[in-house]
Every structure is written in C-alpha cells, then in structure tokens.
Design a protein around this motif. Structure first.
Motif, PDB file in Angstrom:
ATOM      1  N   SER B 338       0.753  -1.302   0.000  1.00  0.00           N
ATOM      2  CA  SER B 338       0.000   0.000   0.000  1.00  0.00           C
ATOM      3  C   SER B 338       0.763   1.319   0.000  1.00  0.00           C
ATOM      4  O   SER B 338       0.120   2.338  -0.083  1.00  0.00           O
ATOM      5  CB  SER B 338      -0.982   0.037   1.171  1.00  0.00           C
ATOM      6  N   PRO B 339       2.044   1.493   0.159  1.00  0.00           N
ATOM      7  CA  PRO B 339       3.122   0.528   0.307  1.00  0.00           C
ATOM      8  C   PRO B 339       3.742   0.492   1.700  1.00  0.00           C
ATOM      9  O   PRO B 339       4.675  -0.259   1.926  1.00  0.00           O
ATOM     10  CB  PRO B 339       4.161   1.089  -0.669  1.00  0.00           C
ATOM     11  N   LEU B 340       3.229   1.282   2.647  1.00  0.00           N
ATOM     12  CA  LEU B 340       3.995   1.452   3.875  1.00  0.00           C
ATOM     13  C   LEU B 340       4.119   0.164   4.698  1.00  0.00           C
ATOM     14  O   LEU B 340       3.215  -0.205   5.439  1.00  0.00           O
ATOM     15  CB  LEU B 340       3.340   2.547   4.716  1.00  0.00           C
ATOM     16  N   GLY B 341       5.275  -0.500   4.597  1.00  0.00           N
ATOM     17  CA  GLY B 341       5.525  -1.704   5.395  1.00  0.00           C
ATOM     18  C   GLY B 341       6.329  -1.398   6.624  1.00  0.00           C
ATOM     19  O   GLY B 341       6.034  -1.882   7.711  1.00  0.00           O
ATOM     20  N   SER B 342       7.353  -0.580   6.471  1.00  0.00           N
ATOM     21  CA  SER B 342       8.185  -0.204   7.624  1.00  0.00           C
ATOM     22  C   SER B 342       8.852   1.126   7.325  1.00  0.00           C
ATOM     23  O   SER B 342       9.088   1.468   6.169  1.00  0.00           O
ATOM     24  CB  SER B 342       9.243  -1.276   7.903  1.00  0.00           C
ATOM     25  N   VAL B 343       9.149   1.878   8.352  1.00  0.00           N
ATOM     26  CA  VAL B 343       9.789   3.186   8.228  1.00  0.00           C
ATOM     27  C   VAL B 343      10.936   3.250   9.225  1.00  0.00           C
ATOM     28  O   VAL B 343      10.763   2.893  10.397  1.00  0.00           O
ATOM     29  CB  VAL B 343       8.798   4.339   8.513  1.00  0.00           C
ATOM     30  N   ALA B 344      12.091   3.731   8.765  1.00  0.00           N
ATOM     31  CA  ALA B 344      13.295   3.704   9.607  1.00  0.00           C
ATOM     32  C   ALA B 344      13.419   4.934  10.486  1.00  0.00           C
ATOM     33  O   ALA B 344      14.480   5.553  10.562  1.00  0.00           O
ATOM     34  CB  ALA B 344      14.527   3.517   8.727  1.00  0.00           C
ATOM     35  N   MET B 345      12.329   5.288  11.184  1.00  0.00           N
ATOM     36  CA  MET B 345      12.447   6.318  12.208  1.00  0.00           C
ATOM     37  C   MET B 345      13.201   5.670  13.376  1.00  0.00           C
ATOM     38  O   MET B 345      12.779   4.634  13.885  1.00  0.00           O
ATOM     39  CB  MET B 345      11.069   6.767  12.672  1.00  0.00           C
ATOM     40  N   PRO B 346      14.302   6.288  13.839  1.00  0.00           N
ATOM     41  CA  PRO B 346      15.063   5.673  14.930  1.00  0.00           C
ATOM     42  C   PRO B 346      14.239   5.647  16.214  1.00  0.00           C
ATOM     43  O   PRO B 346      13.339   6.471  16.387  1.00  0.00           O
ATOM     44  CB  PRO B 346      16.275   6.592  15.087  1.00  0.00           C
ATOM     45  N   PRO B 347      14.520   4.706  17.104  1.00  0.00           N
ATOM     46  CA  PRO B 347      13.786   4.681  18.374  1.00  0.00           C
ATOM     47  C   PRO B 347      14.223   5.844  19.257  1.00  0.00           C
ATOM     48  O   PRO B 347      15.223   6.501  18.978  1.00  0.00           O
ATOM     49  CB  PRO B 347      14.205   3.347  18.988  1.00  0.00           C
ATOM     50  N   GLY B 348      13.469   6.106  20.309  1.00  0.00           N
ATOM     51  CA  GLY B 348      13.815   7.168  21.238  1.00  0.00           C
ATOM     52  C   GLY B 348      15.037   6.802  22.070  1.00  0.00           C
ATOM     53  O   GLY B 348      15.341   5.628  22.269  1.00  0.00           O
ATOM     54  N   GLY B 349      15.739   7.832  22.519  1.00  0.00           N
ATOM     55  CA  GLY B 349      16.803   7.634  23.499  1.00  0.00           C
ATOM     56  C   GLY B 349      18.059   6.956  22.989  1.00  0.00           C
ATOM     57  O   GLY B 349      18.727   6.246  23.740  1.00  0.00           O
ATOM     58  N   VAL B 350      18.402   7.132  21.709  1.00  0.00           N
ATOM     59  CA  VAL B 350      19.650   6.563  21.205  1.00  0.00           C
ATOM     60  C   VAL B 350      20.588   7.691  20.753  1.00  0.00           C
ATOM     61  O   VAL B 350      20.142   8.806  20.483  1.00  0.00           O
ATOM     62  CB  VAL B 350      19.422   5.567  20.038  1.00  0.00           C
ATOM     63  N   SER B 351      21.870   7.388  20.682  1.00  0.00           N
ATOM     64  CA  SER B 351      22.860   8.395  20.295  1.00  0.00           C
ATOM     65  C   SER B 351      22.789   8.657  18.797  1.00  0.00           C
ATOM     66  O   SER B 351      22.143   7.919  18.049  1.00  0.00           O
ATOM     67  CB  SER B 351      24.264   7.887  20.640  1.00  0.00           C
ATOM     68  N   ALA B 352      23.495   9.707  18.353  1.00  0.00           N
ATOM     69  CA  ALA B 352      23.471  10.082  16.939  1.00  0.00           C
ATOM     70  C   ALA B 352      24.023   8.961  16.058  1.00  0.00           C
ATOM     71  O   ALA B 352      23.502   8.693  14.974  1.00  0.00           O
ATOM     72  CB  ALA B 352      24.269  11.373  16.733  1.00  0.00           C
ATOM     73  N   GLU B 353      25.084   8.273  16.522  1.00  0.00           N
ATOM     74  CA  GLU B 353      25.646   7.174  15.705  1.00  0.00           C
ATOM     75  C   GLU B 353      24.656   6.023  15.628  1.00  0.00           C
ATOM     76  O   GLU B 353      24.449   5.422  14.584  1.00  0.00           O
ATOM     77  CB  GLU B 353      26.956   6.647  16.296  1.00  0.00           C
ATOM     78  N   GLU B 354      24.064   5.688  16.770  1.00  0.00           N
ATOM     79  CA  GLU B 354      23.069   4.618  16.776  1.00  0.00           C
ATOM     80  C   GLU B 354      21.903   4.979  15.851  1.00  0.00           C
ATOM     81  O   GLU B 354      21.393   4.141  15.128  1.00  0.00           O
ATOM     82  CB  GLU B 354      22.547   4.380  18.193  1.00  0.00           C
ATOM     83  N   GLU B 355      21.510   6.245  15.888  1.00  0.00           N
ATOM     84  CA  GLU B 355      20.422   6.705  15.024  1.00  0.00           C
ATOM     85  C   GLU B 355      20.705   6.387  13.578  1.00  0.00           C
ATOM     86  O   GLU B 355      19.853   5.894  12.850  1.00  0.00           O
ATOM     87  CB  GLU B 355      20.249   8.232  15.158  1.00  0.00           C
ATOM     88  N   PHE B 356      21.939   6.677  13.164  1.00  0.00           N
ATOM     89  CA  PHE B 356      22.280   6.443  11.763  1.00  0.00           C
ATOM     90  C   PHE B 356      22.200   4.956  11.433  1.00  0.00           C
ATOM     91  O   PHE B 356      21.706   4.570  10.367  1.00  0.00           O
ATOM     92  CB  PHE B 356      23.680   7.002  11.448  1.00  0.00           C
ATOM     93  N   ALA B 357      22.661   4.118  12.381  1.00  0.00           N
ATOM     94  CA  ALA B 357      22.601   2.668  12.160  1.00  0.00           C
ATOM     95  C   ALA B 357      21.157   2.209  11.989  1.00  0.00           C
ATOM     96  O   ALA B 357      20.874   1.291  11.214  1.00  0.00           O
ATOM     97  CB  ALA B 357      23.259   1.939  13.330  1.00  0.00           C
ATOM     98  N   TYR B 358      20.231   2.836  12.713  1.00  0.00           N
ATOM     99  CA  TYR B 358      18.820   2.487  12.545  1.00  0.00           C
ATOM    100  C   TYR B 358      18.289   3.019  11.216  1.00  0.00           C
ATOM    101  O   TYR B 358      17.476   2.395  10.560  1.00  0.00           O
ATOM    102  CB  TYR B 358      17.974   3.055  13.690  1.00  0.00           C
ATOM    103  N   ARG B 359      18.785   4.204  10.826  1.00  0.00           N
ATOM    104  CA  ARG B 359      18.222   4.828   9.629  1.00  0.00           C
ATOM    105  C   ARG B 359      18.609   4.130   8.328  1.00  0.00           C
ATOM    106  O   ARG B 359      17.933   4.295   7.325  1.00  0.00           O
ATOM    107  CB  ARG B 359      18.525   6.318   9.603  1.00  0.00           C
ATOM    108  N   VAL B 360      19.720   3.375   8.358  1.00  0.00           N
ATOM    109  CA  VAL B 360      20.088   2.653   7.141  1.00  0.00           C
ATOM    110  C   VAL B 360      19.397   1.287   7.049  1.00  0.00           C
ATOM    111  O   VAL B 360      19.526   0.597   6.049  1.00  0.00           O
ATOM    112  CB  VAL B 360      21.623   2.481   6.989  1.00  0.00           C
ATOM    113  N   THR B 361      18.659   0.885   8.058  1.00  0.00           N
ATOM    114  CA  THR B 361      17.839  -0.330   7.932  1.00  0.00           C
ATOM    115  C   THR B 361      16.638  -0.007   7.041  1.00  0.00           C
ATOM    116  O   THR B 361      16.420   1.146   6.675  1.00  0.00           O
ATOM    117  CB  THR B 361      17.316  -0.824   9.295  1.00  0.00           C
TER     118      THR B 361
END
Lengths: 556, 556
Positions: B338-361
C-alpha cells in the motif's frame, strides 16, 4: 467489486502483540509514594498479561463476552487487565471509584460483572457493596491491602477472594489470543449522568484500535517511543483518554501515578521521572501550579500537556507556559466519544498570538470525527465561528447507543441520538471555518429565546468579570413572549456594597447584544452547587418556579 | 456481545469531506516549468472533485465499480481523480507510464478500463495503444497537448475524446457521495513483475483509509498542515506512497512536480517552494545531489525525506545530512503493501551514531504490519538481528490476493501468499529484537546452501569493496553436496591487473564466514543487466548452465 486486500480485524490482541514485541523495551513506571517506583518493561508486561489471561480462563472460568471489572488506580496491573481481558475475548469494565456506592452497585449489577479486580487500598470501598452485588463470583485483590473487611462482607456471599500475584504465579507467559470480530465488545464504561440511571458505553476492538491510531497521529497527542506519558486522568475515565492502548501501539513509556494524585507527589514524580507528556483535567493543573509556586521543582520535561474534561482557564495555560515552559493543549471529548473528539493543536503557519487563540478553543476535529451544529430552528448552523448549535458528532469511535443490559437491546434515547444516528453531545457551541470547536454552554443550560440561543456561561463569565460580583449563575426561566429568558442570580463580594442591577446590565452590554441581556435579576447568598462543585442550575430553576427568589425586573 | 459504537465505514469520501472542509485552506501547488506554479486550495479542489464526479456519472455514464484509469503525472488534476473516482464508487486505476506498450495495453484490457484520463503531454504514449484497447469508451485529455495523434488513432475506434476542463465546466460543485462498504474496491495498481503477466492489486476504501492514518502517525512520515510535502514518487507508483490521501486527511500542503522530474527543475522547485518533506527513490536523490554540487541551491527546508523503492547508499544519506542539513529516512514497501511496510524512524533515546545505524535499515514495523521470517528449514527465524528468512507480512493494508479480472476469482499464487494468507514478499532479511528490518537479498537470488542461506548481495558488496573489482555478481549454481553454492562473476577495473581469485576469497573471509565463501569464480567483461539497470542474474545462471563461462574452482 471487492478489493484484494487481507481481511485482518483491528483487535486489541494486535496492539498487545506489537507493543510487547517491537516496543518490548519501553516501560511502565508506577509511583509508589515513598518507595522506589515499580518498573516493568512492555516485554515483561506481555508475559504477565498472558499469565493473567490464563488465570482468568483456567482458574476463574472467564469465557468470551464475560465482564471483568476493575476498581483500580492507574498502575501496571491495571494496564495488564486492560489488555488481557479484551484480548482473550472478555469485556473489561472499568469502575469509577468516585461514584456514590448506590450507583457503583447498580452499575456492577447492570453490567453483570463476574469478576472484580480491586486494588488493596480500595477494599474499604468495595467491601460494603458486596451484599448488593448479585453477579460477582470472584474478587481479585491487586497489591497490598487489609482484606479483613472483605472477608467479613463476604459471609454468606458466594464470591471467592484471590490474590492477584498468586493467581498469576506459575502460569504460561504466552497465550494463543483468539481472532475476534473487530466489532465485538472490548471494554465498557458508564457515564455518571446527573439525571436517570448511569448509561453504559461499550467500546469495540475496532473503535479502540482506530482511536489509538488517532491518539498517535501528529495532530492529536503526537507521541512516540521517545516520550514518557503521565496519564493523571484515571483509567476508569474513558480508558485514560486512550493512552494505555496508544502507548502499546507506538512504544510510549508510561508513568503511572497510582493513588498519588495530590499536587505534592505529582510534582515529585514529574521532577524525578521527567515525563514529556501528561494528561489531566484542569483542576489537577491548578493544584500543581500552586504547589510549584509554594515549593518550586523543575517540571519542564513536560513539553506538552493534554487537558480536557472541562474548559481550562486561559490564565492557567499562560502561567504554565511562562513560569514552567509547559504547553497546555485543550482536547474535547466525552465517554461516548472514546473520548478523543477534538484536539486544540494550532494550525501550521500562524503567529504565537494566533496560536494561543487556537489553543484555548476545544480543538479541531480529526478526519475520524464528523461534526455538525443542530441550530434551534432545526437547520444546521454554518461553520462561521459565531453561529451556535448543539454539537452532534459521527465517527467510528463514537457511540451510537447505550448498553441495554445482558438481555436487553441497545438503548437510543432521542435526546442522545439523532434519528440518523449522530450522537447529540449536549454541548452548545460554534465551529470556525477551519474546524475548531468553541463550546459556549451545555444544551440544557442554554436559554432558548425566540428562536435564538443565549449562552448562560457567557453571561456568567461577563458578570463575574465585574469587580463587585463574587459569583453569578444564569438560568432560563419561562417567558410568555420569548419562550425563555435569562434570570441572573448574583452573589456580591462580602466586602463590596451591592451595585444596582442596571449597572450590571450596562456592564454586560459592553460585550453582549441587547437581546441577550437579562431582565430578571436576583441576589443570592451563594450559588447552589452539585457534589462535584458545579453550579446546580436545576435547583435555581426550581427556586424560581416555586417563587422562592426575590426577583427584580428591569424593563427597557 | 456487540459494542454500542456507531458503524461508520472508513471511506475515501470521508477523507475528502474532511480535507476540503477542515483543511480547506491547505494547497496543492503544481510546478509548470518556466511559468508560474499552479496553485489551488483544498476547498477549491473539493469543488472540482465534485464537478469531475458529476461529469463522469452524467456525461460519461460511469457507474459504481467501473474502472477509470489515469495516465498522468503528479498534478492537481490527478489528485482530483484520486478522490472523485473512488468517492463516487468507481475504481481508480493508475497506469504506469514507464511500462512497455505491450504491458500497458494488456493491463488496460485486463482491468477493463472504461475511461482513461491522460495528460496532454502523454498522448504520444497513449495514441499508438488505442487500436488494442478493447474496453475504453472515453479518453479525457487533461491539460494542453496535441490531440491530432489521438484523433487519427481513433479512426474506427468507438472511444470519444473529451477535454477535462470542458467536462467540468458548469457542473455542480457538491456531490452527494454514496455511503460505500469500506471493503469495496477504491483503486488498483498493477505490479510490473519481471516474470509472467502483470498482477493487479485492488485497494479497498478501508485499506487506503487505515494506510493514510498510518502515514500521518508520529513514527511514519509525521506530517501536519504545517508541512508541504513533495511527492516525487509518481502517483502511478502505489498511490505516491499514500501521500495524496494522507495530505487530505491532515491538511498537508502538496507540491506536485508534474513532468519536471529532472534534477535541475527539482532543485529549482525545492529552493523556490521550500517543501518540508519529500518522497522519492534513491536515484532521484543521487541526481539531485550532483545537481546541487554543480549549481548550489538552498534545499534545507526539507527537514525529512522519505526514501524507498531500493536501498539507499549510506554515503548518499550522509552527504545530504552533512552538506544540506536534510535527513533521509528509509521506508520499505511494495505495491502489495500500500506501500507502507516499515519506516526507519530511529527509536527514542539513542545516540546520533546509533540513530544512523537504525536509519540505514529498511525500517521498523508499525502495529498495522505483522511480520515473520520464513526460514529455509520451514520454521520462522527469530528476531535476533542476524537470522534470515523470507519476509512475510500480514495486515489490513496488505494484499491477500491479486485481481482475477472482471469475471475471475482473485488469484493467490503459492509463491506469493502462504497457506494461512500472509504475503510472501520475496525479500530475504533479518529483523532486530526491536522490530527493524534489514533486507539482505531477493529470495530468488539467495543461495540455499545446505539448509542455510547465503546472501548474494552481501558477497557482491564485499567483492566490490576490493580495489581491483569494478563490478561483481554472485548467483546460485547447483551443487551435488550442498544443493546450491555461490558462483562469483567478477569484472576487474580496466586499469587494474586482475588479482588471483584466492586473494579475493581471502578478502571476503575478513567479513564473512568460511561456509559462505564461493568456490566457483569467473571473470566477465560486464555483468548482464535488465532494462532498468539491475543485475540480470537469470542470464548469468543460464550462461553457467550452458557452459558458456570459464569457471575456476578453488577447493579448500
């Protein structure tokens, strides 16, 4: 032509599975007063929810459609009941612990509750009711509490008493949740109307699921898993405005106040646990503001606060913003609307002053809530920001009837539902062209004068703005020519001498049209009030009808 | 036990009524190249939508369930069709103007489209197809364009040609939208699979309504009426990822690029109109980045950009963030979701580097999308961030079948739908404990070696990281002992001398397990590619099977 999409029901079990897995690390923190707060992850909560469902089914014999009641504060066990009971197919019935005993007993019997989960601290409330509860088979005591009062009350009553943790111990931490019809009952809540018997609203899985999505939409409470929300609003008041369900849907951390709802512990838990959001009625914020003035603490973690249940004084909103950096945001709703009817998030691209003007309205309708204003002349009033009418709403999380009892048909009183199925809210107000609601009165208090409506609340506020007036109530009284006209009942300040009524009338004329001004005036020692402190206009109207008031008539 | 809630269907007419009234001041701006952009409020759009519905019904005889196709760019008229067609009970069929003529003709006939709305600039695409279109009765030309090609193509064809604005002129600006079953068809979109006939997905009013709510939820695109969104993704690609519907639901302003999809005009419209959000496939952003490097413009108004359709190189994400202050956010989906299956919004409370790791998923699943990984051994793989399987999804906006034609039953191929109704996505990947998806391969390209899966993409990326390697493709080839094993086909840089295969194998061994390393190696002049530039692994596999490749075998 049918679509090719999957037919997946919108159920509470889906929210539960999602929240406890994808957001397994989010937490419920329950305040315990002086002790360390109780902390529990959503993953742990999921396991306990499964254990509770097993206990209810296997030990207490709860089946689909059975009503399981809670008489509980906001805490993690209450969240467990919120999910276990509907997800297994039973119906959660949250009991309002502030109701008079008579109403509480009536409600439990009417809903035919088989099980009551009660916080230990609330046993003194439940025990005296037991002899009158006809359907209750099991009492589950949650948390510490003296059960002796319950034991003696149960002499001769068939109900058995259980301890919550004992019931859960050793049971499986997973449950094969049934696939339910999304339109089946999930939860129920009775309104405590001032007239007649309480009326039960039965929420469906579908209505709760859709309402939870709405709560998490950008223009509602806009919460994410980076947030911690503090629902001060009780879980027995319209599902704590949907926050527990919305929290599991997107991983919002919950800070639960349990029974510590006084200003001092609230200030303490906010300063310590630093929630980013909170939800409560205006009186709570009034009390908190005074507490913070007396004993300052940092509450600035609260970026947004949702306020509802009654209109919030603009001065209170400004005070929080200026002194504490906290933005208060109005929402409007009622038990019949799940409750999210409108939220006063300002529109994009407006100035700070305009923003404030939007924020003091009752809010903007989301796509899920259609609204119209039934005008006194039988038409629907335009959305022009000034024409008024009784607000009627329609939508997938709005009630279309009341519960008719175990064997009864749903009840649709004419004064509550229009012939085409819209909910008559009993609120009178206007809607701006961009969909913001301003409530000016209750329909039963509005003065219907010659095909026009006069707001009693507007007259009261204008009167109370006069220096000499301590309190003022305005009620409709019969009038031969106009049908109804306003009667103003004034309480003067003790240290002020009474001013002439025509001076007050002139004062009102500065803001109001001539045809809206009262001709009938009386002075009273105090305005009669209900048990919850609201003006009791029924009493005033009766006093007038019985000729008990000394009324002065100003004619033009 | 039934609930007492109103039974209100979730329909597109509801979104339309809400958006054009409550958000009547929000705007659709359509880029026109050198001229002034075309601007139209949602309120004006609502009136034109009503006119279009009247024209379709009264002039063209469109009835409920009839298919009305569009061959159009992203512009305000296309938005009008998006709402008028489903709201009146007909079915919107968006045609992909990038498809080969054969497929396009097949699709129009299969859907039995009665009407085609075509942008004037696309007449050269439609005219040659006309003789083969068996069901089309009306062509409506939208915007300027030379219709002479159409006129000559229609000689002998019963279809009539209309001008869009002429059709709308003088018709009523309100329409009494029918109350439809929310499960009825609203829109359809065909997938352009590489094998077999295209397959039609039929969206329901319900699926589009729920998907629109999801798009506006905080953890998806999080848009409000303070935003202006630029859907570069075409409206014939899965409803422009749901943006037009989501925009009307919450008043998000739309900036429509029409046919100006080249980097220079995109840069120009972003710098001029200052959208806060945009959505497109990675190649668009690659092109825009190069354009901005060559001719700098300020694009920093775009706070968030949703990216999907293919994995975005992390370097591109970093470049936009560092050079332009624009955050790119991955989303995963397909026509069937439909097409929204998943969105790479990072979870709360993570560091900037961790955020980027989530955003490339590929992103996190929302509550509406249940996911599982079908492992090679027939079990479901755990969500541990490393175990892989074919992704299967379930939810109210996920397809459960394909359109079977006007008289046919829905089609449920075994390779696309599991026996219990989940969609088999054809993507292989892993899911982290907190619900973030990482796609490692397509199921048809993964190497199934002794009950374990080896990702062809991982091997290719690791090979291409070697200095000497220009390109590398890895395909599965039959192996007596393991079932399948990887064959590595390497293209060396022209200016580098070829390095020994065992050096490449050692290089791979730094990041990959020993059992994942290829034994079979070959050198090719270039990797065969499909018409859209993807590696064509079918060709390589056939070349290997036919003994056309010079394969070296490295044994342990």
């Amino acid at each position: 032509m049918l679509s090719t999409m999957q037919d997946v029901p919108l159920t509470i079990a889906r929210i539960l599975r999602h929240g406890t897995r994808v957001h397994g690390g989010s937490r419920i923190t329950t305040w315990t007063g002086d002790g360390a707060p109780h902390r529990q992850t959503f993953a742990e909560t999921g396991e306990r929810v499964a254990r509770l469902a097993h206990a209810l089914r296997d030990e207490l014999g709860v089946r689909e459609e059975d009503r399981v009641a809670t008489l509980m504060w906001n805490n993690s066990e209450h969240v467990e009941a919120y999910f276990a009971v509907p997800a297994m197919g039973a119906v959660l019935h949250t009991l309002n612990l502030r109701l008079p005993a008579d109403q509480l007993a009536w409600i439990v019997n009417h809903a035919a509750d088989r099980v009551v989960l009660v916080n230990g601290s609330l046993i003194p409330l439940l025990a005296p009711l037991m002899p009158r509860l006809e359907t209750v088979e099991h009492i589950v005591v949650v948390g510490p509490g003296d059960t002796s009062a319950l034991d003696s009350a149960l002499e001769g009553h068939p109900a058995r008493v259980h301890a919550y943790e004992d019931l859960l111990a050793g049971r499986p931490d997973a449950y094969d949740w049934p696939e339910l019809d999304e339109r089946s009952a999930a939860a129920m809540c009775y309104t405590s109307g001032t007239t007649g018997d309480p009326k039960g609203v039965v929420y469906s899985h579908r209505s709760i699921y859709l309402h939870s999505m709405q709560v998490n939409m950008t223009q509602s409470m806009a919460l994410t898993d980076a947030d911690t929300s503090l629902p001060v609003v009780p879980m027995f008041h319209v599902n704590a405005w949907g926050l527990p369900h919305a929290a599991l849907m997107t991983g919002v951390n919950l800070l639960m106040p349990d029974r510590f709802l006084q200003p001092a512990p609230l200030a303490e838990m906010i300063a310590t646990e630093r929630p980013t959001h909170a939800a409560a009625v205006p009186t709570i914020w009034q009390g908190l503001l005074a507490e913070l003035d007396a004993r300052p603490r940092d509450v600035s973690s609260m970026k947004r606060v949702t306020i509802g249940g009654a209109a919030c004084p603009p001065s209170l909103m400004s005070a929080f913003e200026e002194r504490h950096g906290v933005t208060l945001c109005h929402a409007w709703g009622m038990t019949e609307t799940s409750p999210l009817g409108s939220v006063a998030m300002p529109p994009g691209g407006v100035s700070a002053e305009e923003e404030f003007a939007y924020r003091v309205t009752q809010g903007r309708f989301p796509a899920g809530v259609e609204a119209r204003l039934a005008a006194p002349d039988g038409t629907f009033a335009p959305w022009d920001g000034s024409s008024t009418g009784e607000l009627e709403v329609r939508g997938p999380w709005i009630a279309g009837a009341y519960y008719g009892g175990a064997d009864g048909e749903p009840i649709r009183p004419d004064d509550k539902f229009s012939p085409d199925g819209w909910l008559r809210t009993g609120d009178v107000g206007s809607i701006s062209p961009d969909g913001y609601l301003t409530i000016t009165d209750r329909a039963k208090d509005v003065i219907k004068s010659g095909g026009e409506w006069i707001s009693s609340v507007e007259l009261e506020n204008a009167l109370m703005a006069h220096d000499a007036v301590a309190e003022a109530a305005v009620v409709a009284v019969p009038d031969e020519k106009w049908g109804e006209r306003p009667l103003a009942a004034v309480v003067f300040h003790e240290d002020e001498s009474a001013v002439p009524y025509d001076e007050l009338r002139t004062h009102l004329g500065k803001d109001l049209a001539r045809w809206q001004l009262p001709e009938r005036w009386t002075t009273v020692g105090s305005v009669p009030k209900t048990s919850v402190g609201k003006f009791d206009k029924k009493v005033l109207r009766k006093q007038y009808a019985d000729g008990e008031l000394d009324v002065t008539r100003l004619d033009d």
